[in-house]
Design a protein around this motif. Structure first.
Motif, PDB file in Angstrom:
ATOM      1  N   UNK A 141       0.833  -1.195   0.000  1.00 53.65           N
ATOM      2  CA  UNK A 141       0.000   0.000   0.000  1.00 53.65           C
ATOM      3  C   UNK A 141       0.873   1.252   0.000  1.00 53.65           C
ATOM      4  N   UNK A 142       0.246   2.342  -0.329  1.00 52.88           N
ATOM      5  CA  UNK A 142       0.942   3.631  -0.348  1.00 52.88           C
ATOM      6  C   UNK A 142       0.989   4.186   1.065  1.00 52.88           C
ATOM      7  N   UNK A 143       2.107   4.761   1.447  1.00 49.76           N
ATOM      8  CA  UNK A 143       2.292   5.207   2.836  1.00 49.76           C
ATOM      9  C   UNK A 143       1.260   6.247   3.273  1.00 49.76           C
ATOM     10  N   UNK A 144       0.730   7.028   2.334  1.00 53.69           N
ATOM     11  CA  UNK A 144      -0.276   8.036   2.679  1.00 53.69           C
ATOM     12  C   UNK A 144      -1.691   7.611   2.271  1.00 53.69           C
ATOM     13  N   UNK A 145      -1.837   6.338   1.914  1.00 55.49           N
ATOM     14  CA  UNK A 145      -3.178   5.804   1.620  1.00 55.49           C
ATOM     15  C   UNK A 145      -3.210   4.364   2.143  1.00 55.49           C
ATOM     16  N   UNK A 146      -3.238   4.264   3.483  1.00 52.31           N
ATOM     17  CA  UNK A 146      -3.174   2.961   4.140  1.00 52.31           C
ATOM     18  C   UNK A 146      -4.581   2.429   4.383  1.00 52.31           C
ATOM     19  N   UNK A 147      -4.911   1.347   3.708  1.00 53.33           N
ATOM     20  CA  UNK A 147      -6.233   0.746   3.897  1.00 53.33           C
ATOM     21  C   UNK A 147      -6.196  -0.392   4.916  1.00 53.33           C
ATOM     22  N   UNK A 148      -4.989  -0.769   5.335  1.00 48.56           N
ATOM     23  CA  UNK A 148      -4.821  -1.774   6.391  1.00 48.56           C
ATOM     24  C   UNK A 148      -3.853  -1.210   7.423  1.00 48.56           C
ATOM     25  N   UNK A 149      -4.290  -1.149   8.673  1.00 51.57           N
ATOM     26  CA  UNK A 149      -3.429  -0.711   9.768  1.00 51.57           C
ATOM     27  C   UNK A 149      -2.693  -1.913  10.338  1.00 51.57           C
ATOM     28  N   UNK A 150      -1.391  -1.778  10.475  1.00 44.53           N
ATOM     29  CA  UNK A 150      -0.625  -2.879  11.047  1.00 44.53           C
ATOM     30  C   UNK A 150      -0.374  -2.597  12.528  1.00 44.53           C
ATOM     31  N   UNK A 151      -0.932  -3.458  13.372  1.00 45.11           N
ATOM     32  CA  UNK A 151      -0.763  -3.348  14.820  1.00 45.11           C
ATOM     33  C   UNK A 151      -0.048  -4.611  15.297  1.00 45.11           C
ATOM     34  N   UNK A 152       1.157  -4.488  15.891  1.00 49.11           N
ATOM     35  CA  UNK A 152       1.878  -5.674  16.363  1.00 49.11           C
ATOM     36  C   UNK A 152       1.057  -6.452  17.387  1.00 49.11           C
ATOM     37  N   UNK A 153       1.175  -7.771  17.339  1.00 50.05           N
ATOM     38  CA  UNK A 153       0.426  -8.630  18.250  1.00 50.05           C
ATOM     39  C   UNK A 153       1.350  -9.694  18.821  1.00 50.05           C
ATOM     40  N   UNK A 154       1.108 -10.051  20.097  1.00 53.95           N
ATOM     41  CA  UNK A 154       1.898 -11.104  20.740  1.00 53.95           C
ATOM     42  C   UNK A 154       1.393 -12.496  20.389  1.00 53.95           C
ATOM     43  N   UNK A 155       0.182 -12.552  19.816  1.00 51.20           N
ATOM     44  CA  UNK A 155      -0.383 -13.845  19.450  1.00 51.20           C
ATOM     45  C   UNK A 155       0.335 -14.406  18.224  1.00 51.20           C
ATOM     46  N   UNK A 156       0.571 -15.708  18.223  1.00 59.34           N
ATOM     47  CA  UNK A 156       1.247 -16.346  17.095  1.00 59.34           C
ATOM     48  C   UNK A 156       0.203 -16.729  16.050  1.00 59.34           C
ATOM     49  N   UNK A 157       0.167 -16.028  14.909  1.00 55.68           N
ATOM     50  CA  UNK A 157      -0.842 -16.319  13.896  1.00 55.68           C
ATOM     51  C   UNK A 157      -0.457 -17.535  13.061  1.00 55.68           C
ATOM     52  N   UNK A 158      -1.448 -18.087  12.369  1.00 55.61           N
ATOM     53  CA  UNK A 158      -1.180 -19.232  11.485  1.00 55.61           C
ATOM     54  C   UNK A 158      -0.445 -18.780  10.225  1.00 55.61           C
ATOM     55  N   UNK A 159      -0.599 -17.506   9.873  1.00 54.64           N
ATOM     56  CA  UNK A 159       0.109 -16.937   8.719  1.00 54.64           C
ATOM     57  C   UNK A 159       0.753 -15.626   9.138  1.00 54.64           C
ATOM     58  N   UNK A 160       1.952 -15.364   8.654  1.00 56.78           N
ATOM     59  CA  UNK A 160       2.618 -14.103   8.966  1.00 56.78           C
ATOM     60  C   UNK A 160       2.125 -13.013   8.021  1.00 56.78           C
ATOM     61  N   UNK A 161       2.136 -11.788   8.508  1.00 54.23           N
ATOM     62  CA  UNK A 161       1.746 -10.653   7.668  1.00 54.23           C
ATOM     63  C   UNK A 161       2.896  -9.652   7.623  1.00 54.23           C
ATOM     64  N   UNK A 162       3.209  -9.216   6.409  1.00 58.05           N
ATOM     65  CA  UNK A 162       4.283  -8.246   6.213  1.00 58.05           C
ATOM     66  C   UNK A 162       3.757  -7.097   5.370  1.00 58.05           C
ATOM     67  N   UNK A 163       4.034  -5.867   5.822  1.00 54.38           N
ATOM     68  CA  UNK A 163       3.575  -4.674   5.114  1.00 54.38           C
ATOM     69  C   UNK A 163       4.740  -4.070   4.331  1.00 54.38           C
ATOM     70  N   UNK A 164       4.501  -3.795   3.050  1.00 47.80           N
ATOM     71  CA  UNK A 164       5.482  -3.113   2.208  1.00 47.80           C
ATOM     72  C   UNK A 164       4.819  -1.886   1.594  1.00 47.80           C
ATOM     73  N   UNK A 165       5.392  -0.721   1.875  1.00 45.54           N
ATOM     74  CA  UNK A 165       4.776   0.529   1.439  1.00 45.54           C
ATOM     75  C   UNK A 165       5.668   1.309   0.485  1.00 45.54           C
ATOM     76  N   UNK A 166       5.021   2.014  -0.431  1.00 49.22           N
ATOM     77  CA  UNK A 166       5.717   2.923  -1.330  1.00 49.22           C
ATOM     78  C   UNK A 166       5.454   4.349  -0.918  1.00 49.22           C
TER      79      UNK A 166
END
Length: 287
Positions: A141-166
């Motif tokens: 996503x674009x750094x000034x048009x974020x449609x997903x907020x990334x909030x760190x979590x201590x829970x271990x998810x079944x899938x990892x999520x990584x954000x890459x911004x332009x």
């Protein structure tokens, strides 16, 4: 003993009286006249009215001086402003401290209310049920048009999520292009919601050939190569805004209730079969 009983009864009567005659806040919902043709507004307003008993709907052209006059006449304790133009106009007035923003993207440093950006933790939880085979989820996503907020979590998810911004639209497209060279069939990519149509076509073609899952927060992308689109439940968004009215301090929240839509043709191409219960959980399915 008799005095203690009398004091207890007196305290109970005072508490009951305060509870009975407590005044519900007067809520003004402000939106632009141009927004009336958008069904999302009607759903959000209905959700607000489901929670709040004293609500007044106000249409506005967005003029600050006119807004002040309208709000003074409404005697509103709290204001719910819908849409960027209206929110910007109200935040230039003395009513900003009592105003909650909705139906727009913003971050906690800008306004109070419910932003349209989706919470990554909620998304990962849902996608673990919808797409259990996916191991990595990339958000582009674009750094000034974020449609997903990334909030760190201590829970271990079944899938990892990584954000890459332009930093801008062009840089974001480059980020997406490089990522398409890296990913495999066990990955999924949230493509930018504001991706230009001509670029979307090229991205969808590359993902189709590699059998890579494309996800989006833009419902229109469902017809252009995305397997699943995630989008807000507008009525629930209204209820969420309505509950914030009673919070004593300004607060920011992400969307709590998310709907999902599915492109069956893309699912068939990717050889993804859904359990009937999971399939029924999609709010919209297209072929």
């Amino acid at each position: 003993m008799r005095k203690e009983i009398y004091k207890l009864l007196k305290t109970s009567i005072i508490f009951f009286s305060c509870s009975t005659f407590a005044k519900d806040p007067q809520v003004a919902i402000i939106y632009s006249t141009e927004a009336l043709g958008n069904p999302a507004y009607a759903q959000v307003i209905a959700g607000i009215e489901q929670i709040n008993s004293h609500v007044q709907r106000i249409e506005s052209t967005g003029d600050s001086n006119n807004l002040i006059s309208i709000l003074e006449g409404a005697h509103a304790d709290r204001v719910i402003a819908l849409g960027k133009g209206i929110v910007d106009a109200i935040y230039k007035t003395q009513y900003r401290e009592r105003t909650l923003a909705g139906l727009m993207y913003f971050n906690p440093t800008e306004f109070s209310g419910v932003g349209l950006a989706l919470d990554n933790r909620v998304l990962v939880e849902h996608l673990a049920r919808l797409l259990p085979s996916v191991k990595r989820i990339f958000v582009v996503q674009q750094s000034h048009f974020q449609t997903i907020d990334y909030v760190p979590s201590n829970l271990k998810p079944s899938a990892t999520m990584e954000v890459r911004e332009g930093v801008d639209s062009l840089d974001t497209i480059r980020v997406l292009g490089r990522l398409l060279d890296e990913v495999t069939a066990s990955d999924a990519i949230f493509i930018p919601a504001n991706l230009p149509k001509n670029i979307l076509y090229e991205v969808a073609k590359a993902a189709w050939d590699k059998k890579v899952i494309l996800l989006s927060t833009n419902l229109s992308h469902l017809e252009n190569g995305a397997l699943i689109a995630a989008y807000p439940d507008d009525f629930a968004l209204g209820e969420q805004l309505g509950r914030l009215v009673n919070r004593p301090n300004p607060v920011y929240e992400n969307i709590k209730v998310i709907k999902f839509a599915l492109n069956r043709r893309v699912a068939q191409h990717l050889a993804i079969e859904f359990d009937p219960i999971v399939l029924d959980s999609f709010a919209l399915k297209i072929k």
